[in-house]
Scaffold this active site. Structure first.
Site, short mmCIF file in Angstrom:
data_model
loop_
_atom_site.label_atom_id
_atom_site.label_comp_id
_atom_site.label_asym_id
_atom_site.label_seq_id
_atom_site.Cartn_x
_atom_site.Cartn_y
_atom_site.Cartn_z
N LYS A 1 45.82 61.01 59.27
CA LYS A 1 45.01 62.22 59.03
C LYS A 1 44.81 62.43 57.52
CE LYS A 1 46.72 64.33 63.27
NZ LYS A 1 47.68 65.25 63.90
N GLN B 1 52.38 69.39 62.52
CA GLN B 1 52.40 68.28 63.47
C GLN B 1 53.39 68.55 64.60
OE1 GLN B 1 50.32 65.79 63.40
NE2 GLN B 1 51.21 64.43 64.93
N ASP C 1 43.42 72.96 64.03
CA ASP C 1 43.88 72.30 65.26
C ASP C 1 43.34 73.03 66.50
OD1 ASP C 1 45.43 70.01 65.41
OD2 ASP C 1 47.29 71.02 64.89
N1 GUN Z 1 50.68 65.74 67.70
C1 GUN Z 1 49.91 64.82 68.32
N2 GUN Z 1 48.61 65.13 68.18
C2 GUN Z 1 48.55 66.28 67.48
C3 GUN Z 1 47.47 67.08 67.00
O1 GUN Z 1 46.28 66.83 67.23
N3 GUN Z 1 47.83 68.18 66.28
C4 GUN Z 1 49.13 68.48 66.02
N4 GUN Z 1 49.39 69.58 65.32
N5 GUN Z 1 50.14 67.76 66.45
C5 GUN Z 1 49.85 66.65 67.15
#
Ligand code: GUN
Length: 329
Positions: free
Chosen positions: A74, A118, A144
């Site tokens: 990311k 995350q 998110d």
């Molecule tokens: N863990 C796995 N995918 C995601 C996501 O898209 N956002 C977040 N915050 N955690 C994740």
């Protein structure tokens, strides 16, 4: 003009007796790149207006290797897109209050447009920790789309941030000219971050939506009704050919790490290169959809290289939008 591409509109899919063509494999990486290319001008406009780039802040707690890989991807994508990033890494024994303090700091910063914490959080933080974190993120920075405010806005079809994976799937269907309106859509999985928002977004685009889960009776029979089938249940290869109406669009959200050799051989019989990879590494990532569904579906997203890159592209899109909202006051 929209092309007639859904199974219900395209007679090719119903031509009984004609050999089924193999599914079109949808290139998620290429679509993600298009989305990012389309963001470039908007990022430049934010830079012009705010005097800085759109800025994404990520917090990660603990040392789960897979989570760190996702976060690195990311951050790298954000930087490659010309955006600013902040990373806060907390030790695995951090408390929920310490994590919430980081979120509050991100909330207060005028330099930060988007916030992501995350998941999963360490089990030691307690069962409701993730929800407490989502409750704390400023809804204006909730890129998110996991906060209850964002979920409420989505359910009421109001403006807000939709979760990135389902939003990316809609974007992909549009860019591939696979019509949603009037289609029968079946979503397998009812999670807050994929299944439920996916159903909502499809419904807002006038699909007729059914949500299935572990207690659904005759899951293959229900799934076979679908013109658009979304598998987001977290079980490797669960969706087999008997779940799929010939010609259906099949979207595979699964990301399952398979380490069992027999299972890998069964799932990857038609993909010798990936089976070799498994033999070298001892594990392989597979989706919720069995690869031989390619013989039945009309279009199919692969794993990897399907939905995954779209999720990250939509995170970028949400962050740019958050910055634009800040710019417009
Ligand atoms: N863990 C796995 N995918 C995601 C996501 O898209 N956002 C977040 N915050 N955690 C994740």
């Amino acid at each position: 003009m929209r092309l007639a591409e859904t199974p219900c509109e395209n007679p090719r899919f119903f031509a009984h007796g004609i050999k089924q063509m193999p599914a079109r494999i949808i290139d998620g990486k290429a679509i993600a790149q298009q989305i990012r290319d389309d963001l470039a001008a908007r990022i430049a406009a934010v830079r012009e207006g705010l005097g800085r780039s759109p800025h994404l802040a990520i917090a990660i707690v603990g040392d789960d290797p897979a989570s760190h890989v996702y976060v690195r991807n990311k951050l790298r994508t954000a930087e490659d897109s010309g955006m600013g990033v902040t990373l806060e890494t907390l030790p695995g024994d951090s408390t929920l209050d310490e994590t919430l303090a980081v979120v509050e700091r991100f909330n207060m910063s005028a330099q930060i447009d988007g916030i992501l914490v995350q998941s999963p959080l360490p089990a030691g933080m307690g069962r409701n920790a993730a929800q407490r974190v989502f409750d704390t993120i400023d809804p204006g920075k909730d890129v998110d789309g996991f906060s209850p405010i964002s979920a409420g806005h989505l359910s009421q079809k109001r403006s807000g941030f939709a979760p990135c994976t389902p939003a990316g799937i809609i974007e992909m269907l549009d860019r591939e000219r696979l019509a949603i309106e009037g289609a029968r859509a079946v979503v397998i999985g009812r999670s807050d971050i994929v299944g439920k928002p996916m159903a909502m977004l499809l419904m807002h685009r006038n699909a007729t939506v059914t949500v299935c889960h572990s207690r659904t009776r005759d899951l293959p029979g229900v799934a076979r009704e679908a013109d658009i089938l979304v598998a987001a249940i977290g079980r490797a290869g669960l969706v087999t050919q008997d779940f799929v109406k010939p010609g259906a669009v099949v979207i595979d959200v699964g990301m399952n790490r398979v380490t069992d050799a027999d299972e890998a051989r069964q799932l990857l019989a038609s993909q010798p290169k990936r089976l070799k990879l498994f033999e070298r590494r001892g594990s392989v990532l597979v989706g919720d959809v069995h690869p031989n569904v390619a013989e039945t579906a009309g279009a199919l997203t692969p794993v990897p290289g399907g939905v995954g890159p779209l999720t990250i592209a939509m995170l970028m899109a949400n962050t740019v939008r958050a910055a634009e909202l800040r710019l417009s006051g």
